[in-house]
Motif scaffolding. Sequence first.
Motif, short mmCIF file in Angstrom:
data_model
loop_
_atom_site.label_atom_id
_atom_site.label_comp_id
_atom_site.label_asym_id
_atom_site.label_seq_id
_atom_site.Cartn_x
_atom_site.Cartn_y
_atom_site.Cartn_z
N GLY A 169 -11.58 -31.57 -47.60
CA GLY A 169 -10.66 -30.16 -48.43
C GLY A 169 -9.67 -29.41 -47.75
N GLU A 170 -10.19 -29.17 -46.34
CA GLU A 170 -9.26 -28.41 -45.43
C GLU A 170 -8.07 -29.10 -45.09
N ARG A 171 -8.31 -30.49 -44.93
CA ARG A 171 -7.10 -31.28 -44.54
C ARG A 171 -6.30 -31.45 -45.56
N LEU A 172 -6.63 -31.49 -46.93
CA LEU A 172 -5.71 -31.98 -47.93
C LEU A 172 -5.57 -30.44 -48.80
N ASP A 173 -5.72 -29.34 -48.19
CA ASP A 173 -5.51 -27.87 -48.58
C ASP A 173 -6.10 -28.01 -50.16
N VAL A 174 -7.35 -28.33 -50.34
CA VAL A 174 -7.82 -28.23 -51.61
C VAL A 174 -9.33 -27.23 -51.43
N GLU A 175 -9.29 -26.53 -52.20
CA GLU A 175 -10.84 -25.55 -52.30
C GLU A 175 -11.83 -26.40 -52.84
N VAL A 176 -12.62 -26.68 -51.70
CA VAL A 176 -13.74 -27.51 -51.94
C VAL A 176 -15.11 -26.73 -51.84
N ARG A 177 -16.05 -26.85 -52.87
CA ARG A 177 -17.42 -26.47 -52.64
C ARG A 177 -18.09 -27.52 -52.81
N THR A 178 -19.43 -27.80 -52.07
CA THR A 178 -20.24 -28.87 -52.17
C THR A 178 -21.45 -28.20 -52.87
N ALA A 179 -22.36 -29.30 -53.29
CA ALA A 179 -23.64 -29.08 -53.98
C ALA A 179 -24.55 -30.23 -54.05
N ASP A 180 -25.75 -29.83 -53.94
CA ASP A 180 -26.87 -30.92 -53.81
C ASP A 180 -26.78 -31.76 -55.06
N TRP A 181 -26.92 -33.12 -55.02
CA TRP A 181 -26.88 -33.99 -56.19
C TRP A 181 -27.89 -33.31 -57.04
N SER A 182 -29.16 -32.78 -56.76
CA SER A 182 -30.00 -32.54 -57.76
C SER A 182 -29.48 -31.41 -58.68
N ALA A 183 -28.43 -30.75 -58.43
CA ALA A 183 -27.68 -30.01 -59.36
C ALA A 183 -26.46 -30.66 -60.28
N ALA A 184 -26.41 -32.06 -60.03
CA ALA A 184 -25.44 -32.61 -60.59
C ALA A 184 -25.01 -32.39 -62.07
N ARG A 185 -26.06 -32.11 -62.98
CA ARG A 185 -25.73 -31.98 -64.40
C ARG A 185 -24.97 -30.83 -64.57
N GLU A 186 -25.00 -29.82 -63.61
CA GLU A 186 -23.81 -28.73 -63.83
C GLU A 186 -22.48 -29.28 -63.69
N ALA A 187 -22.27 -30.49 -63.13
CA ALA A 187 -20.72 -31.13 -63.09
C ALA A 187 -20.26 -31.62 -64.53
N LEU A 188 -21.06 -31.77 -65.29
CA LEU A 188 -20.72 -32.29 -66.72
C LEU A 188 -20.01 -31.15 -67.36
N ASP A 189 -20.15 -30.04 -66.95
CA ASP A 189 -19.47 -28.69 -67.75
C ASP A 189 -17.92 -28.67 -67.42
N PHE A 190 -17.61 -29.36 -66.28
CA PHE A 190 -16.20 -28.87 -65.80
C PHE A 190 -15.10 -29.60 -66.77
N PRO A 191 -13.88 -29.20 -66.64
CA PRO A 191 -12.86 -29.79 -67.69
C PRO A 191 -12.50 -31.14 -67.23
N LEU A 192 -12.70 -31.48 -65.91
CA LEU A 192 -12.58 -32.73 -65.40
C LEU A 192 -13.57 -33.21 -64.47
N VAL A 193 -14.27 -34.33 -64.73
CA VAL A 193 -15.51 -34.95 -63.90
C VAL A 193 -15.00 -36.27 -63.48
N ILE A 194 -14.97 -36.61 -62.00
CA ILE A 194 -14.75 -37.77 -61.53
C ILE A 194 -16.10 -38.43 -61.00
N ALA A 195 -16.37 -39.46 -61.49
CA ALA A 195 -17.64 -40.18 -61.01
C ALA A 195 -17.24 -41.37 -59.99
N THR A 196 -17.68 -41.08 -58.76
CA THR A 196 -17.33 -42.20 -57.68
C THR A 196 -18.27 -43.00 -57.24
N THR A 197 -19.47 -42.76 -57.91
CA THR A 197 -20.78 -43.41 -57.16
C THR A 197 -20.82 -44.94 -57.81
#
Length: 279
Positions: A169-197
């Motif tokens: 994120g720092e290298r690409l100048d993107v504001e990045v916050r990380t969260a534990d996978w146990s909270a991944a359900r929260e991701a589904l409420d975002f306007p865009l979800v990218i699943a790379t798993t």
Amino acid sequence: MPARATDARRAAVLGSPIAHSLSPVLHRAAYDALGLTGWSYDRFEVDEAGLPGFLAGLGPEWAGLSLTMPLKRAVIPLLDEVSETAAAVDAVNTVVFTEDGRRLGDNTDIPGMAAALREHGIGQVGSAAILGAGATASSALAALARICTGEVVVYVRSADRAAEMRRWGERLDVEVRTADWSAAREALDFPLVIATTPAGATDGLAAAVPERPATLFDVLYEPWPTLLAARWSMACGAVVGGLDLLVHQAVLQVERMTGRAPAPLDVMRRAGEKALAER
């Protein structure tokens, strides 16, 4: 120089494992549509140890290579030049050979992701979530650097991967916050979800798809649809699939290797769909 139809030229995809790759189907369909009768595209099982010898053995008839895991970083020291796009994430998925024998490395995954999203009406988002933190996640982050105006939250399973994504994120100048996978359900409420798993990793999230989901970009194309993508579609959310990414990045590869543009996107997509349906 644009390729002539009768030129005897070669290209291929390298990786390990490689038997599953759809790249030959897509590139050969493009050659047929472009009338490049002298061109061939194959696949070769090549690991990191075998890559230097493979490159050293290539003749002047070679136009380019597509690279998949585990070669995207291993190839960089073997190249004469790397594009800014590829250097941004230390990952090369495309090598083009010049007439004077130079090896040029590029990354078409990043603009391919952005193109796939644009095709589905996603030109800009205020925030986004990434599921996973592997090599594809860094490319996703680079694509988001082009279209996301706010925070990107990355859901990961380990502290080391979390730290790595923050560094990207720092290298690409993107504001990045990380969260534990146990909270991944929260991701589904975002306007865009990218699943790379990998396959199956997001199955446990399918039951948590919200009533009105926005857009899911799931980079898998086999098996398809994933359980998460299927539930997302049932809830009338927009879904961008791995085949969309594969085709868009392959279009850019064809254009770079052959010098012919535009590459036949629709023809390549239909060829990929047909090949997947026959598996």
